[in-house]
Scaffold this motif. Structure first.
Motif, PDB file in Angstrom:
ATOM      1  N   CYS A 149      -8.925   2.532   4.987  1.00  0.00           N
ATOM      2  CA  CYS A 149      -8.369   2.979   3.643  1.00  0.00           C
ATOM      3  C   CYS A 149      -9.132   1.698   2.828  1.00  0.00           C
ATOM      4  O   CYS A 149      -9.532   0.491   3.454  1.00  0.00           O
ATOM      5  CB  CYS A 149      -7.083   2.893   3.722  1.00  0.00           C
ATOM      6  SG  CYS A 149      -6.498   4.372   4.403  1.00  0.00           S
ATOM      7  N   THR A 150      -8.851   1.707   1.708  1.00  0.00           N
ATOM      8  CA  THR A 150      -9.294   0.583   0.663  1.00  0.00           C
ATOM      9  C   THR A 150      -7.776   0.198   0.011  1.00  0.00           C
ATOM     10  O   THR A 150      -7.008   1.196  -0.400  1.00  0.00           O
ATOM     11  CB  THR A 150     -10.252   0.903  -0.516  1.00  0.00           C
ATOM     12  OG1 THR A 150     -11.310   1.437   0.233  1.00  0.00           O
ATOM     13  CG2 THR A 150     -10.552  -0.138  -1.203  1.00  0.00           C
ATOM     14  N   VAL A 151      -7.570  -0.913   0.004  1.00  0.00           N
ATOM     15  CA  VAL A 151      -6.402  -1.673  -0.717  1.00  0.00           C
ATOM     16  C   VAL A 151      -6.446  -1.562  -2.471  1.00  0.00           C
ATOM     17  O   VAL A 151      -7.442  -1.845  -2.935  1.00  0.00           O
ATOM     18  CB  VAL A 151      -6.199  -3.122  -0.315  1.00  0.00           C
ATOM     19  CG1 VAL A 151      -4.812  -3.802  -0.994  1.00  0.00           C
ATOM     20  CG2 VAL A 151      -5.888  -3.097   1.244  1.00  0.00           C
ATOM     21  N   ILE A 164      -2.945   1.946  -1.093  1.00  0.00           N
ATOM     22  CA  ILE A 164      -4.094   2.388  -0.437  1.00  0.00           C
ATOM     23  C   ILE A 164      -4.886   3.695  -0.938  1.00  0.00           C
ATOM     24  O   ILE A 164      -4.041   4.377  -1.390  1.00  0.00           O
ATOM     25  CB  ILE A 164      -4.243   2.244   1.134  1.00  0.00           C
ATOM     26  CG1 ILE A 164      -2.926   3.289   1.568  1.00  0.00           C
ATOM     27  CG2 ILE A 164      -3.771   0.936   1.679  1.00  0.00           C
ATOM     28  CD1 ILE A 164      -2.912   3.562   3.238  1.00  0.00           C
ATOM     29  N   GLU A 203     -10.900  -3.435   2.624  1.00  0.00           N
ATOM     30  CA  GLU A 203     -10.895  -2.384   3.366  1.00  0.00           C
ATOM     31  C   GLU A 203      -9.967  -2.720   4.369  1.00  0.00           C
ATOM     32  O   GLU A 203      -9.716  -3.925   4.780  1.00  0.00           O
ATOM     33  CB  GLU A 203     -12.033  -2.225   4.025  1.00  0.00           C
ATOM     34  CG  GLU A 203     -13.149  -1.531   2.955  1.00  0.00           C
ATOM     35  CD  GLU A 203     -14.327  -0.856   3.631  1.00  0.00           C
ATOM     36  OE1 GLU A 203     -14.883  -1.656   4.765  1.00  0.00           O
ATOM     37  OE2 GLU A 203     -15.035   0.191   3.313  1.00  0.00           O
TER      38      GLU A 203
END
Length: 129
Positions: A96-98, A110, A57
């Motif tokens: 965001c999530t990578v 992302i 994250e």
């Protein structure tokens, strides 16, 4: 003691590429929809993503550079009680999530974006744990 306002100058570390050109297209919050985007870093900041992995994250701090800076109320409330990008200093945070980091580490893909295409990115931070 009287506090004088202080002026700061920020240098973006890159920009974000998203599918959104205006506010009608963007979700109110990135967590509402799983839309993909890419943070494109300036070369000087590439070492800063060392250790970043898919699934991590990330808080993306960005500037809503097209937002109205004269707004002090939003949706019937004071703007400081909202996450609206329209505010005196339009600094925004999106969790965001990578998804991936490019081999040259200049591009961080992302998911969870809510910012306009080309928005300046000020910082990337691991979320508080």
């Amino acid at each position: 003691m009287t506090t004088q306002p202080t002026s700061f100058e920020f240098c973006p570390i890159g920009v974000v590429e998203t599918p959104f050109e205006d506010s009608a297209e963007a979700p109110r919050q990135g967590c509402i929809e799983e839309v993909r985007g890419t943070v494109v870093l300036a070369e000087a900041y590439v070492p800063g993503v060392e250790g970043l992995e898919p699934g991590d994250e990330l808080d993306v701090l960005w500037v809503a550079d097209r937002a109205d800076r004269d707004v002090l109320e939003a949706r019937g409330r004071g703007v400081f009680t909202t996450r609206s990008p329209a505010r005196p200093n339009p600094i925004c945070v999106t969790r965001c999530t990578v998804r991936a980091v490019s081999d040259d580490r200049r591009r961080v893909d992302i998911v969870g974006v809510d910012m306009f295409d080309g928005s300046p990115v000020l910082d990337l931070k691991a979320p508080m744990r």
